[in-house]
Design a protein around this motif. Structure first.
Motif, short mmCIF file in Angstrom:
data_model
loop_
_atom_site.label_atom_id
_atom_site.label_comp_id
_atom_site.label_asym_id
_atom_site.label_seq_id
_atom_site.Cartn_x
_atom_site.Cartn_y
_atom_site.Cartn_z
N THR A 49 -3.00 1.27 -0.11
CA THR A 49 -3.02 2.38 -1.06
C THR A 49 -4.33 2.43 -1.84
N ASP A 50 -4.92 1.27 -2.13
CA ASP A 50 -6.24 1.24 -2.77
C ASP A 50 -7.32 1.80 -1.84
N THR A 51 -7.23 1.44 -0.58
CA THR A 51 -8.22 1.90 0.40
C THR A 51 -8.16 3.42 0.55
N TYR A 52 -6.96 3.96 0.66
CA TYR A 52 -6.80 5.40 0.89
C TYR A 52 -6.67 6.22 -0.39
N LYS A 53 -6.59 5.55 -1.53
CA LYS A 53 -6.44 6.23 -2.83
C LYS A 53 -5.20 7.12 -2.84
N LEU A 54 -4.10 6.55 -2.31
CA LEU A 54 -2.82 7.25 -2.27
C LEU A 54 -1.74 6.35 -2.89
N ASN A 55 -0.83 6.94 -3.61
CA ASN A 55 0.31 6.23 -4.19
C ASN A 55 1.54 6.44 -3.32
N VAL A 56 2.35 5.38 -3.23
CA VAL A 56 3.65 5.45 -2.55
C VAL A 56 4.62 4.64 -3.40
N ALA A 57 5.82 5.12 -3.55
CA ALA A 57 6.83 4.40 -4.33
C ALA A 57 7.10 3.03 -3.71
N LEU A 58 7.09 1.99 -4.54
CA LEU A 58 7.34 0.63 -4.04
C LEU A 58 8.71 0.51 -3.40
N SER A 59 9.66 1.26 -3.88
CA SER A 59 11.00 1.20 -3.30
C SER A 59 10.98 1.65 -1.84
N LEU A 60 10.08 2.55 -1.49
CA LEU A 60 9.96 3.00 -0.10
C LEU A 60 9.24 1.95 0.74
N VAL A 61 8.26 1.29 0.17
CA VAL A 61 7.53 0.23 0.89
C VAL A 61 8.48 -0.91 1.24
N ALA A 62 9.39 -1.23 0.32
CA ALA A 62 10.30 -2.36 0.52
C ALA A 62 11.23 -2.16 1.71
N SER A 63 11.40 -0.93 2.16
CA SER A 63 12.36 -0.66 3.23
C SER A 63 11.73 -0.63 4.62
N ILE A 64 10.42 -0.88 4.72
CA ILE A 64 9.79 -0.81 6.04
C ILE A 64 9.64 -2.19 6.67
N SER A 65 9.53 -2.21 7.99
CA SER A 65 9.28 -3.47 8.68
C SER A 65 8.25 -3.31 9.80
N ARG A 66 7.90 -2.11 10.14
CA ARG A 66 6.94 -1.86 11.23
C ARG A 66 5.68 -1.18 10.68
N VAL A 67 4.55 -1.50 11.29
CA VAL A 67 3.28 -0.92 10.85
C VAL A 67 3.31 0.60 10.99
N GLY A 68 3.92 1.10 12.05
CA GLY A 68 4.01 2.54 12.25
C GLY A 68 4.81 3.23 11.15
N GLU A 69 5.84 2.55 10.65
CA GLU A 69 6.62 3.11 9.55
C GLU A 69 5.76 3.21 8.28
N PHE A 70 4.92 2.19 8.07
CA PHE A 70 4.03 2.20 6.92
C PHE A 70 3.03 3.35 7.04
N PHE A 71 2.47 3.53 8.22
CA PHE A 71 1.54 4.63 8.48
C PHE A 71 2.20 5.98 8.19
N ASP A 72 3.40 6.17 8.74
CA ASP A 72 4.12 7.43 8.54
C ASP A 72 4.44 7.67 7.07
N LEU A 73 4.86 6.61 6.38
CA LEU A 73 5.19 6.72 4.95
C LEU A 73 3.97 7.17 4.16
N LEU A 74 2.84 6.53 4.38
CA LEU A 74 1.63 6.88 3.65
C LEU A 74 1.15 8.27 4.03
N ASN A 75 1.25 8.59 5.29
CA ASN A 75 0.79 9.89 5.79
C ASN A 75 1.66 11.03 5.26
N GLU A 76 2.96 10.81 5.19
CA GLU A 76 3.89 11.88 4.82
C GLU A 76 4.22 11.93 3.32
#
Length: 83
Positions: A49-76
């Motif tokens: 999030t620091d690299t991309y200057k984007l915020n994401v709710a920590l509660s959403l980050v806690a529910s992921i386990s795959r890199v692709g899910e992280f990408f989609d979360l940040l992207n969407e």
């Protein structure tokens, strides 16, 4: 949608975890394949999030386990950081 580039994203992940970017796929498990624990996942989240200057709710980050899910979360759901 933030229109993030997958190849750049996996290089950001690679820089944080020390795994070659070519070994990171959308299905790479952050716990089993990248050997992160929950604290490491939040550290990765902060790095990304620091690299991309984007915020994401920590509660959403806690529910992921795959890199692709992280990408989609940040992207969407990533919202621009207010300066």
């Amino acid at each position: 949608m933030n229109n993030l580039d997958w190849n750049k994203f996996k290089h950001v992940v690679s820089d944080y975890v020390g795994v070659d970017a070519d070994e990171i796929t959308r299905d790479t498990d952050v716990f089993d394949d990248l050997y992160l624990d929950s604290l490491g996942l939040f550290g990765l989240g902060s790095h990304i999030t620091d690299t991309y200057k984007l915020n994401v709710a920590l509660s959403l980050v806690a529910s992921i386990s795959r890199v692709g899910e992280f990408f989609d979360l940040l992207n969407e759901k990533g919202t621009p950081v207010e300066e």
